[in-house]
Each structure stands twice: as C-alpha cells, then as structure tokens.
Design a protein around this motif. Structure first.
Motif, PDB file in Angstrom:
ATOM      1  N   VAL A  26       0.836  -1.198   0.000  1.00  0.00           N
ATOM      2  CA  VAL A  26       0.000   0.000   0.000  1.00  0.00           C
ATOM      3  C   VAL A  26       0.872   1.250   0.000  1.00  0.00           C
ATOM      4  O   VAL A  26       0.604   2.204  -0.741  1.00  0.00           O
ATOM      5  CB  VAL A  26      -0.964  -0.001   1.207  1.00  0.00           C
ATOM      6  CG1 VAL A  26      -1.602   1.353   1.412  1.00  0.00           C
ATOM      7  CG2 VAL A  26      -2.028  -1.072   1.037  1.00  0.00           C
ATOM      8  N   GLN A  27       1.924   1.253   0.799  1.00  0.00           N
ATOM      9  CA  GLN A  27       2.825   2.403   0.851  1.00  0.00           C
ATOM     10  C   GLN A  27       3.505   2.635  -0.494  1.00  0.00           C
ATOM     11  O   GLN A  27       3.627   3.773  -0.954  1.00  0.00           O
ATOM     12  CB  GLN A  27       3.871   2.208   1.958  1.00  0.00           C
ATOM     13  CG  GLN A  27       3.294   2.156   3.349  1.00  0.00           C
ATOM     14  CD  GLN A  27       2.537   3.426   3.690  1.00  0.00           C
ATOM     15  OE1 GLN A  27       3.038   4.526   3.516  1.00  0.00           O
ATOM     16  NE2 GLN A  27       1.324   3.272   4.165  1.00  0.00           N
ATOM     17  N   THR A  28       3.951   1.563  -1.138  1.00  0.00           N
ATOM     18  CA  THR A  28       4.607   1.666  -2.440  1.00  0.00           C
ATOM     19  C   THR A  28       3.637   2.211  -3.485  1.00  0.00           C
ATOM     20  O   THR A  28       3.978   3.117  -4.255  1.00  0.00           O
ATOM     21  CB  THR A  28       5.129   0.285  -2.879  1.00  0.00           C
ATOM     22  OG1 THR A  28       6.047  -0.194  -1.896  1.00  0.00           O
ATOM     23  CG2 THR A  28       5.820   0.356  -4.229  1.00  0.00           C
ATOM     24  N   LEU A  29       2.428   1.670  -3.505  1.00  0.00           N
ATOM     25  CA  LEU A  29       1.448   2.118  -4.488  1.00  0.00           C
ATOM     26  C   LEU A  29       1.024   3.560  -4.244  1.00  0.00           C
ATOM     27  O   LEU A  29       0.829   4.323  -5.193  1.00  0.00           O
ATOM     28  CB  LEU A  29       0.237   1.186  -4.476  1.00  0.00           C
ATOM     29  CG  LEU A  29       0.511  -0.225  -4.999  1.00  0.00           C
ATOM     30  CD1 LEU A  29      -0.708  -1.121  -4.784  1.00  0.00           C
ATOM     31  CD2 LEU A  29       0.908  -0.197  -6.458  1.00  0.00           C
ATOM     32  N   THR A  30       0.929   3.957  -2.986  1.00  0.00           N
ATOM     33  CA  THR A  30       0.581   5.336  -2.669  1.00  0.00           C
ATOM     34  C   THR A  30       1.667   6.287  -3.164  1.00  0.00           C
ATOM     35  O   THR A  30       1.370   7.338  -3.728  1.00  0.00           O
ATOM     36  CB  THR A  30       0.380   5.503  -1.148  1.00  0.00           C
ATOM     37  OG1 THR A  30      -0.660   4.613  -0.725  1.00  0.00           O
ATOM     38  CG2 THR A  30       0.010   6.915  -0.784  1.00  0.00           C
ATOM     39  N   GLN A  32       3.713   5.747  -5.654  1.00  0.00           N
ATOM     40  CA  GLN A  32       3.641   5.766  -7.113  1.00  0.00           C
ATOM     41  C   GLN A  32       2.493   6.643  -7.598  1.00  0.00           C
ATOM     42  O   GLN A  32       2.639   7.393  -8.565  1.00  0.00           O
ATOM     43  CB  GLN A  32       3.486   4.352  -7.659  1.00  0.00           C
ATOM     44  CG  GLN A  32       4.734   3.517  -7.539  1.00  0.00           C
ATOM     45  CD  GLN A  32       4.530   2.094  -8.026  1.00  0.00           C
ATOM     46  OE1 GLN A  32       3.413   1.668  -8.311  1.00  0.00           O
ATOM     47  NE2 GLN A  32       5.612   1.344  -8.100  1.00  0.00           N
ATOM     48  N   ILE A  33       1.352   6.564  -6.940  1.00  0.00           N
ATOM     49  CA  ILE A  33       0.198   7.386  -7.309  1.00  0.00           C
ATOM     50  C   ILE A  33       0.536   8.855  -7.132  1.00  0.00           C
ATOM     51  O   ILE A  33       0.239   9.686  -8.003  1.00  0.00           O
ATOM     52  CB  ILE A  33      -1.041   6.990  -6.484  1.00  0.00           C
ATOM     53  CG1 ILE A  33      -1.558   5.641  -6.941  1.00  0.00           C
ATOM     54  CG2 ILE A  33      -2.126   8.052  -6.584  1.00  0.00           C
ATOM     55  CD1 ILE A  33      -2.622   5.048  -6.039  1.00  0.00           C
ATOM     56  N   ASN A  34       1.169   9.204  -6.025  1.00  0.00           N
ATOM     57  CA  ASN A  34       1.543  10.598  -5.784  1.00  0.00           C
ATOM     58  C   ASN A  34       2.509  11.104  -6.843  1.00  0.00           C
ATOM     59  O   ASN A  34       2.394  12.240  -7.312  1.00  0.00           O
ATOM     60  CB  ASN A  34       2.138  10.764  -4.390  1.00  0.00           C
ATOM     61  CG  ASN A  34       1.104  10.596  -3.304  1.00  0.00           C
ATOM     62  OD1 ASN A  34      -0.085  10.767  -3.532  1.00  0.00           O
ATOM     63  ND2 ASN A  34       1.555  10.244  -2.118  1.00  0.00           N
ATOM     64  N   GLU A  35       3.458  10.265  -7.233  1.00  0.00           N
ATOM     65  CA  GLU A  35       4.420  10.661  -8.259  1.00  0.00           C
ATOM     66  C   GLU A  35       3.722  10.870  -9.607  1.00  0.00           C
ATOM     67  O   GLU A  35       3.979  11.856 -10.313  1.00  0.00           O
ATOM     68  CB  GLU A  35       5.500   9.589  -8.413  1.00  0.00           C
ATOM     69  CG  GLU A  35       6.517   9.901  -9.480  1.00  0.00           C
ATOM     70  CD  GLU A  35       7.523   8.774  -9.679  1.00  0.00           C
ATOM     71  OE1 GLU A  35       8.128   8.737 -10.762  1.00  0.00           O
ATOM     72  OE2 GLU A  35       7.695   7.940  -8.778  1.00  0.00           O
ATOM     73  N   LEU A  36       2.811   9.982  -9.955  1.00  0.00           N
ATOM     74  CA  LEU A  36       2.105  10.108 -11.226  1.00  0.00           C
ATOM     75  C   LEU A  36       1.185  11.326 -11.237  1.00  0.00           C
ATOM     76  O   LEU A  36       1.068  12.016 -12.253  1.00  0.00           O
ATOM     77  CB  LEU A  36       1.312   8.835 -11.516  1.00  0.00           C
ATOM     78  CG  LEU A  36       2.167   7.605 -11.835  1.00  0.00           C
ATOM     79  CD1 LEU A  36       1.293   6.357 -11.913  1.00  0.00           C
ATOM     80  CD2 LEU A  36       2.937   7.799 -13.126  1.00  0.00           C
ATOM     81  N   GLN A  37       0.539  11.619 -10.104  1.00  0.00           N
ATOM     82  CA  GLN A  37      -0.307  12.805 -10.034  1.00  0.00           C
ATOM     83  C   GLN A  37       0.531  14.075 -10.173  1.00  0.00           C
ATOM     84  O   GLN A  37       0.104  15.035 -10.815  1.00  0.00           O
ATOM     85  CB  GLN A  37      -1.101  12.829  -8.731  1.00  0.00           C
ATOM     86  CG  GLN A  37      -2.242  11.848  -8.723  1.00  0.00           C
ATOM     87  CD  GLN A  37      -2.962  11.808  -7.391  1.00  0.00           C
ATOM     88  OE1 GLN A  37      -2.383  12.108  -6.343  1.00  0.00           O
ATOM     89  NE2 GLN A  37      -4.221  11.408  -7.426  1.00  0.00           N
ATOM     90  N   ALA A  38       1.714  14.073  -9.585  1.00  0.00           N
ATOM     91  CA  ALA A  38       2.589  15.234  -9.709  1.00  0.00           C
ATOM     92  C   ALA A  38       3.018  15.426 -11.159  1.00  0.00           C
ATOM     93  O   ALA A  38       3.091  16.557 -11.651  1.00  0.00           O
ATOM     94  CB  ALA A  38       3.819  15.069  -8.813  1.00  0.00           C
ATOM     95  N   ARG A  39       3.266  14.333 -11.863  1.00  0.00           N
ATOM     96  CA  ARG A  39       3.641  14.435 -13.270  1.00  0.00           C
ATOM     97  C   ARG A  39       2.493  14.966 -14.116  1.00  0.00           C
ATOM     98  O   ARG A  39       2.694  15.724 -15.054  1.00  0.00           O
ATOM     99  CB  ARG A  39       4.050  13.074 -13.813  1.00  0.00           C
ATOM    100  CG  ARG A  39       5.411  12.624 -13.349  1.00  0.00           C
ATOM    101  CD  ARG A  39       5.554  11.165 -13.631  1.00  0.00           C
ATOM    102  NE  ARG A  39       6.646  10.838 -14.498  1.00  0.00           N
ATOM    103  CZ  ARG A  39       6.802   9.646 -15.050  1.00  0.00           C
ATOM    104  NH1 ARG A  39       5.923   8.708 -14.851  1.00  0.00           N
ATOM    105  NH2 ARG A  39       7.831   9.398 -15.797  1.00  0.00           N
ATOM    106  N   LEU A  40       1.262  14.557 -13.782  1.00  0.00           N
ATOM    107  CA  LEU A  40       0.101  15.029 -14.531  1.00  0.00           C
ATOM    108  C   LEU A  40      -0.115  16.527 -14.346  1.00  0.00           C
ATOM    109  O   LEU A  40      -0.653  17.192 -15.227  1.00  0.00           O
ATOM    110  CB  LEU A  40      -1.160  14.281 -14.088  1.00  0.00           C
ATOM    111  CG  LEU A  40      -1.360  12.899 -14.669  1.00  0.00           C
ATOM    112  CD1 LEU A  40      -2.572  12.238 -14.030  1.00  0.00           C
ATOM    113  CD2 LEU A  40      -1.523  12.954 -16.166  1.00  0.00           C
ATOM    114  N   ASN A  41       0.279  17.053 -13.203  1.00  0.00           N
ATOM    115  CA  ASN A  41       0.065  18.464 -12.907  1.00  0.00           C
ATOM    116  C   ASN A  41       1.110  19.380 -13.541  1.00  0.00           C
ATOM    117  O   ASN A  41       1.011  20.594 -13.422  1.00  0.00           O
ATOM    118  CB  ASN A  41       0.037  18.689 -11.395  1.00  0.00           C
ATOM    119  CG  ASN A  41      -1.194  18.079 -10.773  1.00  0.00           C
ATOM    120  OD1 ASN A  41      -2.237  17.975 -11.408  1.00  0.00           O
ATOM    121  ND2 ASN A  41      -1.071  17.658  -9.530  1.00  0.00           N
ATOM    122  N   LEU A  42       2.112  18.803 -14.204  1.00  0.00           N
ATOM    123  CA  LEU A  42       3.149  19.625 -14.821  1.00  0.00           C
ATOM    124  C   LEU A  42       2.654  20.200 -16.146  1.00  0.00           C
ATOM    125  O   LEU A  42       1.920  19.558 -16.887  1.00  0.00           O
ATOM    126  CB  LEU A  42       4.408  18.800 -15.088  1.00  0.00           C
ATOM    127  CG  LEU A  42       5.165  18.315 -13.866  1.00  0.00           C
ATOM    128  CD1 LEU A  42       6.370  17.488 -14.299  1.00  0.00           C
ATOM    129  CD2 LEU A  42       5.603  19.469 -12.999  1.00  0.00           C
TER     130      LEU A  42
END
Length: 68
Positions: A26-30, A32-42
């Motif tokens: 769960v920690q790993t997936l969380t 990864q999700i945070n990293e992908l959301q940050a990339r989408l916001n660029l």
C-alpha cells in the motif's frame, strides 16, 4: 498475482507477516500514485516541458499591463 490464502488456517505470526507485506504494498502504491499525479500536474509554466506539450489545456497568458 497470488491467490489470497485461507485466512482461517493462518497462524497469528503468518497473519502478521501478511499484514506487514500488504502495508508495504500500500505504501509503495501510494508513493507511485503521488508521483504520477505530480507528473500530470506539470505544464510548460512549471516544468521544462515545451508549450506544445500542454495540449488543449494551455494556461491563460498573464498580461504584465496594469488595468487602466
């Protein structure tokens, strides 16, 4: 992906190990999700991406002129 074991047959030690493994996943997936959301916001204004990569969601240009 492995099948979920029959939880009624697990010892408390095995159950604890399973919970810790699931928590780590769960920690790993969380993360990864945070990293992908940050990339989408660029966009081109807050990264080194070219303006052409903004697509149809280009930010409005900000005028340096003062309202008269």
């Amino acid at each position: 992906m492995q099948q979920l074991p029959d939880l009624s047959t697990l010892s408390s030690t095995q159950m604890g190990t399973l919970v810790l493994e699931l928590w780590a996943m769960v920690q790993t997936l969380t993360a990864q999700i945070n990293e992908l959301q940050a990339r989408l916001n660029l966009n081109s204004r807050n990264s080194s991406k070219p303006p052409s990569s903004d697509g149809l969601n280009k930010p409005q240009p900000k005028s340096l002129r003062k309202a008269g």
